[in-house]
Design an enzyme around this catalytic site. Sequence first.
Site, short mmCIF file in Angstrom:
data_model
loop_
_atom_site.label_atom_id
_atom_site.label_comp_id
_atom_site.label_asym_id
_atom_site.label_seq_id
_atom_site.Cartn_x
_atom_site.Cartn_y
_atom_site.Cartn_z
N ASP A 154 -83.33 30.01 -41.26
CA ASP A 154 -82.29 30.96 -41.69
C ASP A 154 -81.15 30.99 -40.68
OD1 ASP A 154 -84.28 31.95 -40.07
OD2 ASP A 154 -84.14 34.01 -40.79
N ASP A 164 -83.51 20.24 -47.85
CA ASP A 164 -82.81 20.23 -49.13
C ASP A 164 -81.64 21.22 -49.05
OD1 ASP A 164 -82.13 19.98 -51.76
OD2 ASP A 164 -83.98 20.82 -52.58
N ASP A 192 -77.31 20.34 -48.15
CA ASP A 192 -76.25 20.73 -49.08
C ASP A 192 -75.19 21.58 -48.38
OD1 ASP A 192 -77.18 19.34 -51.19
OD2 ASP A 192 -77.36 21.05 -52.55
N LYS A 234 -89.79 27.53 -39.73
CA LYS A 234 -89.92 28.99 -39.81
C LYS A 234 -91.21 29.34 -39.06
CE LYS A 234 -88.17 31.99 -41.90
NZ LYS A 234 -87.29 33.05 -41.34
N TYR A 261 -92.78 20.94 -52.10
CA TYR A 261 -92.41 20.34 -53.39
C TYR A 261 -93.56 19.52 -53.99
CZ TYR A 261 -87.49 21.52 -52.47
OH TYR A 261 -86.32 22.17 -52.22
#
Length: 358
Positions: free
Chosen positions: A223, A247, A251, A191, A141
């Site tokens: 994942d 992030d 959620d 990852k 980000y």
Amino acid sequence: MTKKILALPGDGIGKEVMASTLNVLHYLIESHDLDFLITEMNVGGAAYDVEGSPIPNSVLEEAKKSDAVLFGAVGGEKWDNLEWDLRPENALLTLRKELNLFANLRPAFLFNELSNASPIKKEIINNLDILIVRELTGGVYFGEPRGMNNDAEPNYAFNTMIYNEDEIRRIAKVAFEAAQKRNRRLCSVDKANVLEVSKFWRSIVTEMSDDYPDVELSHQLADNTAMQLVLDPNQFDVIVSSNLFGDILSDIAGTLTGSIGMLPSASLDSSFRGMYEPCHGSAPDIAGQDIANPLAMISSLSMALKFSLKEENLSKKLDESIKTYIKNGYRTKDISAGKAHIKTSEVSDIIIDILKNE
Ligand code: NAD
């Protein structure tokens, strides 16, 4: 020494949930003779309307001097067409950046009495109690270089996912220490099968685990974690991850509980000063109706007591009072499943009564 607390109610239901929370805080201060000083200021649209900025310098300066910032919520249609710098939501990002709040802590906790609100089957979701520790000020980000090239053939856009060793160490330290205070299991998510930055992340976290022999460390690919959070969420205690993965995963974890009005969060700097806010927004659709659920903000106060105000016992007491409140059947409209409900303005008195009797 006096602990300074800055209360920023903001817009919409931010004002309502903050009023409830400050009632509880004032009760705790009086009943436990706490040396806390509370300052209340406008932020977001409310500050823009008065001072022409969603985050006036005076607010930023006060925030920097405070041990804990309680932040309600900001935003609303009235300010939606302003340019980005003037929009209420900019206040949040400015505060995170200026206060160097690199560690975002989001608990996902299910009250079993409310498991019907969860989209997941009861037998899978019951007793859910996860803490997600997300790196908040680095990663893809913020990484440089970044950009877009509309003159090339074909056009392209790019970002940089980068973490240095210090950034990984400081967020991992927060996560290991949080795990030590909970069930001593930490899952680091990355990852590492495709990204160098993740391989690096994994090697640093693994190396650090030698300093925390009491914490069981595992690694998972992001994942897979997204899938596992839905299939078997109770395998997790604390999850730590980079900005991007955190992030998304926080959620998902929040959604598992089914009630946005009950999810608190904390964002901390390296000395555990921090900003505490509910995960929801200003909810213009219900603002001013006295029906918002203030528990996310009240639980955020509990996190402030624990991390920044060094009142861990009081934090536990407050958490217990919220559990009792739910157990005794009190429901605001959002969790009442269409049945009779209480008003926002009634919640703090009920919590205070429970605190008095515990
Ligand atoms: P929202 O979280 O405000 O509302 C989503 C839905 O959840 C609405 O139906 C709302 O009524 C309900 N809800 C939210 N909190 C609740 C509570 N405590 N009790 C009962 N019901 C609750 O998200 P949105 O509608 O997408 O955004 C509204 C405004 O809030 C926008 O201006 C947005 O930019 C802003 N926003 C601010 C923050 C923040 O300040 N941290 C976060 C998200 C959105």
